[in-house]
Design a protein around this motif. Structure first.
Motif, PDB file in Angstrom:
ATOM      1  N   ALA A 107     -13.158   6.770  -0.009  1.00  0.00           N
ATOM      2  CA  ALA A 107     -11.711   6.743   0.143  1.00  0.00           C
ATOM      3  C   ALA A 107     -11.154   5.614  -0.720  1.00  0.00           C
ATOM      4  O   ALA A 107     -11.898   4.743  -1.176  1.00  0.00           O
ATOM      5  CB  ALA A 107     -11.336   6.547   1.610  1.00  0.00           C
ATOM      6  N   SER A 108      -9.843   5.645  -0.929  1.00  0.00           N
ATOM      7  CA  SER A 108      -9.188   4.632  -1.746  1.00  0.00           C
ATOM      8  C   SER A 108      -7.825   4.282  -1.177  1.00  0.00           C
ATOM      9  O   SER A 108      -7.164   5.120  -0.570  1.00  0.00           O
ATOM     10  CB  SER A 108      -8.979   5.135  -3.179  1.00  0.00           C
ATOM     11  N   LEU A 109      -7.437   3.048  -1.401  1.00  0.00           N
ATOM     12  CA  LEU A 109      -6.074   2.584  -1.152  1.00  0.00           C
ATOM     13  C   LEU A 109      -5.403   2.465  -2.507  1.00  0.00           C
ATOM     14  O   LEU A 109      -6.023   2.032  -3.478  1.00  0.00           O
ATOM     15  CB  LEU A 109      -6.075   1.202  -0.492  1.00  0.00           C
ATOM     16  N   TRP A 110      -4.143   2.815  -2.572  1.00  0.00           N
ATOM     17  CA  TRP A 110      -3.380   2.699  -3.807  1.00  0.00           C
ATOM     18  C   TRP A 110      -2.300   1.654  -3.575  1.00  0.00           C
ATOM     19  O   TRP A 110      -1.358   1.864  -2.819  1.00  0.00           O
ATOM     20  CB  TRP A 110      -2.808   4.057  -4.209  1.00  0.00           C
ATOM     21  N   VAL A 111      -2.485   0.500  -4.199  1.00  0.00           N
ATOM     22  CA  VAL A 111      -1.632  -0.662  -4.003  1.00  0.00           C
ATOM     23  C   VAL A 111      -0.807  -0.871  -5.267  1.00  0.00           C
ATOM     24  O   VAL A 111      -1.323  -0.754  -6.375  1.00  0.00           O
ATOM     25  CB  VAL A 111      -2.498  -1.918  -3.710  1.00  0.00           C
ATOM     26  N   THR A 112       0.484  -1.173  -5.098  1.00  0.00           N
ATOM     27  CA  THR A 112       1.332  -1.412  -6.260  1.00  0.00           C
ATOM     28  C   THR A 112       1.870  -2.836  -6.248  1.00  0.00           C
ATOM     29  O   THR A 112       1.923  -3.491  -5.215  1.00  0.00           O
ATOM     30  CB  THR A 112       2.525  -0.436  -6.321  1.00  0.00           C
TER      31      THR A 112
ATOM     32  N   VAL B  83       0.866  -1.184   0.000  1.00  0.00           N
ATOM     33  CA  VAL B  83       0.000   0.000   0.000  1.00  0.00           C
ATOM     34  C   VAL B  83       0.895   1.224   0.000  1.00  0.00           C
ATOM     35  O   VAL B  83       1.664   1.448   0.936  1.00  0.00           O
ATOM     36  CB  VAL B  83      -0.963   0.005   1.209  1.00  0.00           C
ATOM     37  N   GLU B  84       0.816   1.986  -1.087  1.00  0.00           N
ATOM     38  CA  GLU B  84       1.630   3.186  -1.226  1.00  0.00           C
ATOM     39  C   GLU B  84       1.015   4.364  -0.491  1.00  0.00           C
ATOM     40  O   GLU B  84       1.727   5.158   0.122  1.00  0.00           O
ATOM     41  CB  GLU B  84       1.807   3.538  -2.709  1.00  0.00           C
ATOM     42  N   SER B  85      -0.303   4.496  -0.569  1.00  0.00           N
ATOM     43  CA  SER B  85      -0.968   5.618   0.085  1.00  0.00           C
ATOM     44  C   SER B  85      -2.461   5.353   0.195  1.00  0.00           C
ATOM     45  O   SER B  85      -2.981   4.407  -0.390  1.00  0.00           O
ATOM     46  CB  SER B  85      -0.734   6.921  -0.698  1.00  0.00           C
ATOM     47  N   ALA B  86      -3.114   6.223   0.951  1.00  0.00           N
ATOM     48  CA  ALA B  86      -4.571   6.202   1.082  1.00  0.00           C
ATOM     49  C   ALA B  86      -5.062   7.626   0.833  1.00  0.00           C
ATOM     50  O   ALA B  86      -4.405   8.590   1.233  1.00  0.00           O
ATOM     51  CB  ALA B  86      -4.981   5.736   2.475  1.00  0.00           C
ATOM     52  N   THR B  87      -6.176   7.748   0.129  1.00  0.00           N
ATOM     53  CA  THR B  87      -6.751   9.068  -0.155  1.00  0.00           C
ATOM     54  C   THR B  87      -8.228   9.053   0.190  1.00  0.00           C
ATOM     55  O   THR B  87      -8.851   7.995   0.257  1.00  0.00           O
ATOM     56  CB  THR B  87      -6.585   9.444  -1.644  1.00  0.00           C
ATOM     57  N   LYS B  88      -8.782  10.239   0.406  1.00  0.00           N
ATOM     58  CA  LYS B  88     -10.218  10.342   0.667  1.00  0.00           C
ATOM     59  C   LYS B  88     -10.776  11.533  -0.097  1.00  0.00           C
ATOM     60  O   LYS B  88     -10.046  12.417  -0.528  1.00  0.00           O
ATOM     61  CB  LYS B  88     -10.508  10.497   2.156  1.00  0.00           C
ATOM     62  N   TYR B  89     -12.091  11.507  -0.271  1.00  0.00           N
ATOM     63  CA  TYR B  89     -12.782  12.646  -0.867  1.00  0.00           C
ATOM     64  C   TYR B  89     -14.113  12.809  -0.156  1.00  0.00           C
ATOM     65  O   TYR B  89     -14.665  11.861   0.406  1.00  0.00           O
ATOM     66  CB  TYR B  89     -12.995  12.468  -2.380  1.00  0.00           C
ATOM     67  N   GLU B  90     -14.591  14.036  -0.144  1.00  0.00           N
ATOM     68  CA  GLU B  90     -15.894  14.341   0.462  1.00  0.00           C
ATOM     69  C   GLU B  90     -16.489  15.524  -0.279  1.00  0.00           C
ATOM     70  O   GLU B  90     -16.058  16.661  -0.115  1.00  0.00           O
ATOM     71  CB  GLU B  90     -15.716  14.661   1.945  1.00  0.00           C
ATOM     72  N   ILE B  91     -17.454  15.222  -1.140  1.00  0.00           N
ATOM     73  CA  ILE B  91     -18.110  16.268  -1.905  1.00  0.00           C
ATOM     74  C   ILE B  91     -19.226  16.891  -1.083  1.00  0.00           C
ATOM     75  O   ILE B  91     -19.365  18.097  -0.997  1.00  0.00           O
ATOM     76  CB  ILE B  91     -18.627  15.713  -3.251  1.00  0.00           C
ATOM     77  N   ASP B  92     -20.039  16.042  -0.477  1.00  0.00           N
ATOM     78  CA  ASP B  92     -21.066  16.461   0.469  1.00  0.00           C
ATOM     79  C   ASP B  92     -21.332  15.288   1.407  1.00  0.00           C
ATOM     80  O   ASP B  92     -20.668  14.254   1.319  1.00  0.00           O
ATOM     81  CB  ASP B  92     -22.346  16.937  -0.243  1.00  0.00           C
ATOM     82  N   ALA B  93     -22.291  15.412   2.303  1.00  0.00           N
ATOM     83  CA  ALA B  93     -22.533  14.376   3.314  1.00  0.00           C
ATOM     84  C   ALA B  93     -22.872  13.020   2.703  1.00  0.00           C
ATOM     85  O   ALA B  93     -22.567  11.979   3.287  1.00  0.00           O
ATOM     86  CB  ALA B  93     -23.638  14.823   4.254  1.00  0.00           C
TER      87      ALA B  93
END
Length: 150
Positions: free
Chosen positions: A32-37, A17-27
């Motif tokens: 979120a996502s994991l980026w696996v290589t 797992v290289e990183s984890a990201t999240k997003y929140e446009i509204d409630a």
């Protein structure tokens, strides 16, 4: 035609797992996502270096990973064990959604023969030495989504 009574397909895999990201446009629109290589398979000549796999995860799982990261329990990139549901994604391709994630602690059989001292039978320092140090998986390293938000 016979139907399958399985509602979901799950798989467990170990990945970098290289990183984890999240997003929140509204409630109602957040995730979120994991980026696996992984090393390239060589089947696609248009890929140089490592292949990147996106694994979706619940938004609240990101907060738990961030807390573990901030506490120093995990550092990215990190070898992790991921349990995921397999769903149909765009273009009739499989889409993975993480349902649990934890640091990967190798089982004794995961340790290659080259990492075992042939005289003493001890695990040599480096990859796989965690088991030799007595470290075991625990609830603190497991990260699962908080089901309160559902």
């Amino acid at each position: 035609m016979q139907t399958n009574d399985l509602e979901t397909i799950t798989t467990t895999f170990v990945g970098q797992v290289e990183s984890a990201t999240k997003y929140e446009i509204d409630a109602d629109n957040k995730g979120a996502s994991l980026w696996v290589t992984k090393p390239t398979s060589g089947r696609n000549p248009n890929v140089i270096g490592r292949e990147i796999i996106k694994v979706r995860m619940p938004h609240d799982m990101f907060a738990k990973l961030k807390a573990d990261h901030d506490a120093g329990d995990i550092q990215f990139p990190c070898l992790m064990e991921i349990q995921a549901e397999v769903d149909m994604g765009g273009g009739n391709r499989a889409a993975l959604t993480a349902i649990s994630i934890r640091k990967h602690i190798p089982e004794p059989l995961d340790i290659s023969a080259g990492k075992i001292d042939k005289t003493t039978g001890e695990i040599l320092p480096g990859t796989g030495a965690a088991m030799a140090d007595g470290l075991k998986p625990d609830a603190k390293t497991d990260t699962k989504p908080d089901n309160k938000s559902k």
